[in-house]
Design a protein around this motif. Structure first.
Motif, PDB file in Angstrom:
ATOM      1  N   GLU A  48     -13.198  12.406  24.528  1.00  0.00           N
ATOM      2  CA  GLU A  48     -13.113  11.199  25.350  1.00  0.00           C
ATOM      3  C   GLU A  48     -12.332  10.123  24.598  1.00  0.00           C
ATOM      4  N   VAL A  49     -11.579   9.328  25.341  1.00  0.00           N
ATOM      5  CA  VAL A  49     -10.872   8.170  24.801  1.00  0.00           C
ATOM      6  C   VAL A  49     -11.388   6.948  25.547  1.00  0.00           C
ATOM      7  N   VAL A  50     -11.620   5.863  24.809  1.00  0.00           N
ATOM      8  CA  VAL A  50     -12.013   4.598  25.422  1.00  0.00           C
ATOM      9  C   VAL A  50     -10.978   3.561  24.991  1.00  0.00           C
ATOM     10  N   THR A  51     -10.363   2.896  25.968  1.00  0.00           N
ATOM     11  CA  THR A  51      -9.357   1.883  25.656  1.00  0.00           C
ATOM     12  C   THR A  51     -10.032   0.568  25.271  1.00  0.00           C
ATOM     13  N   LYS A  52      -9.258  -0.342  24.725  1.00  0.00           N
ATOM     14  CA  LYS A  52      -9.779  -1.658  24.348  1.00  0.00           C
ATOM     15  C   LYS A  52     -10.221  -2.464  25.570  1.00  0.00           C
ATOM     16  N   LYS A  53      -9.770  -2.078  26.750  1.00  0.00           N
ATOM     17  CA  LYS A  53     -10.205  -2.728  27.981  1.00  0.00           C
ATOM     18  C   LYS A  53     -11.417  -2.025  28.597  1.00  0.00           C
ATOM     19  N   GLY A  54     -11.888  -0.943  27.977  1.00  0.00           N
ATOM     20  CA  GLY A  54     -13.077  -0.247  28.435  1.00  0.00           C
ATOM     21  C   GLY A  54     -12.833   0.924  29.374  1.00  0.00           C
ATOM     22  N   LYS A  55     -11.575   1.260  29.647  1.00  0.00           N
ATOM     23  CA  LYS A  55     -11.272   2.406  30.509  1.00  0.00           C
ATOM     24  C   LYS A  55     -11.549   3.691  29.733  1.00  0.00           C
ATOM     25  N   VAL A  56     -12.218   4.645  30.398  1.00  0.00           N
ATOM     26  CA  VAL A  56     -12.605   5.897  29.757  1.00  0.00           C
ATOM     27  C   VAL A  56     -11.796   7.047  30.348  1.00  0.00           C
ATOM     28  N   TYR A  57     -11.244   7.874  29.463  1.00  0.00           N
ATOM     29  CA  TYR A  57     -10.529   9.079  29.851  1.00  0.00           C
ATOM     30  C   TYR A  57     -11.272  10.261  29.242  1.00  0.00           C
ATOM     31  N   LYS A  58     -11.581  11.264  30.050  1.00  0.00           N
ATOM     32  CA  LYS A  58     -12.355  12.419  29.600  1.00  0.00           C
ATOM     33  C   LYS A  58     -11.469  13.658  29.548  1.00  0.00           C
ATOM     34  N   PHE A  59     -11.771  14.543  28.575  1.00  0.00           N
ATOM     35  CA  PHE A  59     -10.952  15.728  28.344  1.00  0.00           C
ATOM     36  C   PHE A  59     -11.838  16.953  28.126  1.00  0.00           C
ATOM     37  N   ASP A  60     -11.326  18.123  28.495  1.00  0.00           N
ATOM     38  CA  ASP A  60     -12.110  19.341  28.313  1.00  0.00           C
ATOM     39  C   ASP A  60     -12.016  19.873  26.887  1.00  0.00           C
ATOM     40  N   ALA A  61     -11.107  19.338  26.091  1.00  0.00           N
ATOM     41  CA  ALA A  61     -10.954  19.772  24.709  1.00  0.00           C
ATOM     42  C   ALA A  61     -10.253  18.689  23.896  1.00  0.00           C
ATOM     43  N   THR A  62     -10.515  18.678  22.588  1.00  0.00           N
ATOM     44  CA  THR A  62      -9.874  17.698  21.713  1.00  0.00           C
ATOM     45  C   THR A  62      -8.359  17.849  21.756  1.00  0.00           C
ATOM     46  N   GLU A  63      -7.860  19.084  21.895  1.00  0.00           N
ATOM     47  CA  GLU A  63      -6.406  19.276  21.959  1.00  0.00           C
ATOM     48  C   GLU A  63      -5.795  18.594  23.187  1.00  0.00           C
ATOM     49  N   CYS A  64      -6.519  18.529  24.291  1.00  0.00           N
ATOM     50  CA  CYS A  64      -6.021  17.793  25.462  1.00  0.00           C
ATOM     51  C   CYS A  64      -5.961  16.300  25.163  1.00  0.00           C
ATOM     52  N   MET A  65      -6.983  15.797  24.463  1.00  0.00           N
ATOM     53  CA  MET A  65      -6.989  14.379  24.087  1.00  0.00           C
ATOM     54  C   MET A  65      -5.783  14.064  23.207  1.00  0.00           C
ATOM     55  N   ILE A  66      -5.504  14.930  22.246  1.00  0.00           N
ATOM     56  CA  ILE A  66      -4.375  14.698  21.345  1.00  0.00           C
ATOM     57  C   ILE A  66      -3.055  14.748  22.119  1.00  0.00           C
ATOM     58  N   ASN A  67      -2.900  15.699  23.014  1.00  0.00           N
ATOM     59  CA  ASN A  67      -1.678  15.782  23.817  1.00  0.00           C
ATOM     60  C   ASN A  67      -1.534  14.576  24.741  1.00  0.00           C
ATOM     61  N   PHE A  68      -2.637  14.048  25.213  1.00  0.00           N
ATOM     62  CA  PHE A  68      -2.623  12.882  26.095  1.00  0.00           C
ATOM     63  C   PHE A  68      -2.231  11.601  25.352  1.00  0.00           C
ATOM     64  N   MET A  69      -2.454  11.569  24.045  1.00  0.00           N
ATOM     65  CA  MET A  69      -2.178  10.364  23.259  1.00  0.00           C
ATOM     66  C   MET A  69      -0.727   9.921  23.356  1.00  0.00           C
ATOM     67  N   ASP A  70       0.177  10.817  23.637  1.00  0.00           N
ATOM     68  CA  ASP A  70       1.590  10.450  23.771  1.00  0.00           C
ATOM     69  C   ASP A  70       1.815   9.483  24.920  1.00  0.00           C
ATOM     70  N   GLU A  71       0.893   9.441  25.877  1.00  0.00           N
ATOM     71  CA  GLU A  71       1.034   8.562  27.032  1.00  0.00           C
ATOM     72  C   GLU A  71       0.551   7.142  26.752  1.00  0.00           C
ATOM     73  N   PHE A  72      -0.014   6.891  25.574  1.00  0.00           N
ATOM     74  CA  PHE A  72      -0.567   5.591  25.230  1.00  0.00           C
ATOM     75  C   PHE A  72       0.063   5.015  23.990  1.00  0.00           C
ATOM     76  N   ASP A  73       0.127   3.711  23.945  1.00  0.00           N
ATOM     77  CA  ASP A  73       0.409   2.999  22.720  1.00  0.00           C
ATOM     78  C   ASP A  73      -0.905   3.059  21.940  1.00  0.00           C
ATOM     79  N   THR A  74      -0.893   3.579  20.724  1.00  0.00           N
ATOM     80  CA  THR A  74      -2.143   3.777  19.981  1.00  0.00           C
ATOM     81  C   THR A  74      -2.919   2.478  19.767  1.00  0.00           C
ATOM     82  N   PHE A  75      -2.256   1.324  19.912  1.00  0.00           N
ATOM     83  CA  PHE A  75      -2.953   0.053  19.741  1.00  0.00           C
ATOM     84  C   PHE A  75      -3.856  -0.276  20.923  1.00  0.00           C
TER      85      PHE A  75
END
Length: 145
Positions: A48-75
């Motif tokens: 799961e990823v939680v943004t600084k604004k509180g939006k939650v994104y859920k993933f079926d695996a850590t590898e999906c979370m890592i691949n999804f990170m390209d869509e976000f500014d890490t800040f």
């Protein structure tokens, strides 16, 4: 004056309600992975990823979370969370976790990636199942290659 008091109370309430930045429970069997769109059913590999604004994104695996990170500014990300392999459904801070890639532990997307709360726990499982250990930073570098 009374109207100003009401507005002040509303602003205070919105401030406290709007600032709740925390993980949300994964509804296994119903929630879908934000990256690959599969239904999340595996209770030891979800993330799961939680943004600084509180939006939650859920993933079926850590590898999906890592691949999804390209869509976000890490800040914009407040929390990166992975399920603890040894405690199904328990989310742990991925940035402080130790990861094991072992072909003897399948994960939903085939990366054979599991998260452990401590390095000692990961080393114990590695001795049993084989594989390679990674810190969060090492894991990100591994997936960029």
């Amino acid at each position: 004056m009374k109207t100003l008091k009401h507005y002040s109370i509303i602003v205070l309430l919105l401030t406290f309600v709007g600032c709740n930045i925390s993980p949300k429970p994964i509804d296994y069997g119903n929630d879908g992975c934000h990256f690959c769109k599969m239904t999340i059913v595996d209770k030891v590999h979800a993330a799961e990823v939680v943004t600084k604004k509180g939006k939650v994104y859920k993933f079926d695996a850590t590898e999906c979370m890592i691949n999804f990170m390209d869509e976000f500014d890490t800040f914009t990300i407040k929390l990166y969370l992975s399920n603890n392999y040894l405690e199904p459904e328990a989310l742990i801070d991925a940035t402080e976790s130790t990861f094991l890639i072992s072909e003897n532990i399948p994960s939903p997307m085939g990366a054979f990636l599991s998260a452990f709360k401590t390095k000692t726990e990961a080393e114990t499982k590695q001795a049993e199942k084989g594989g390679t250990l990674y810190s969060w930073e090492e894991l990100l570098a591994h997936f960029k290659d």
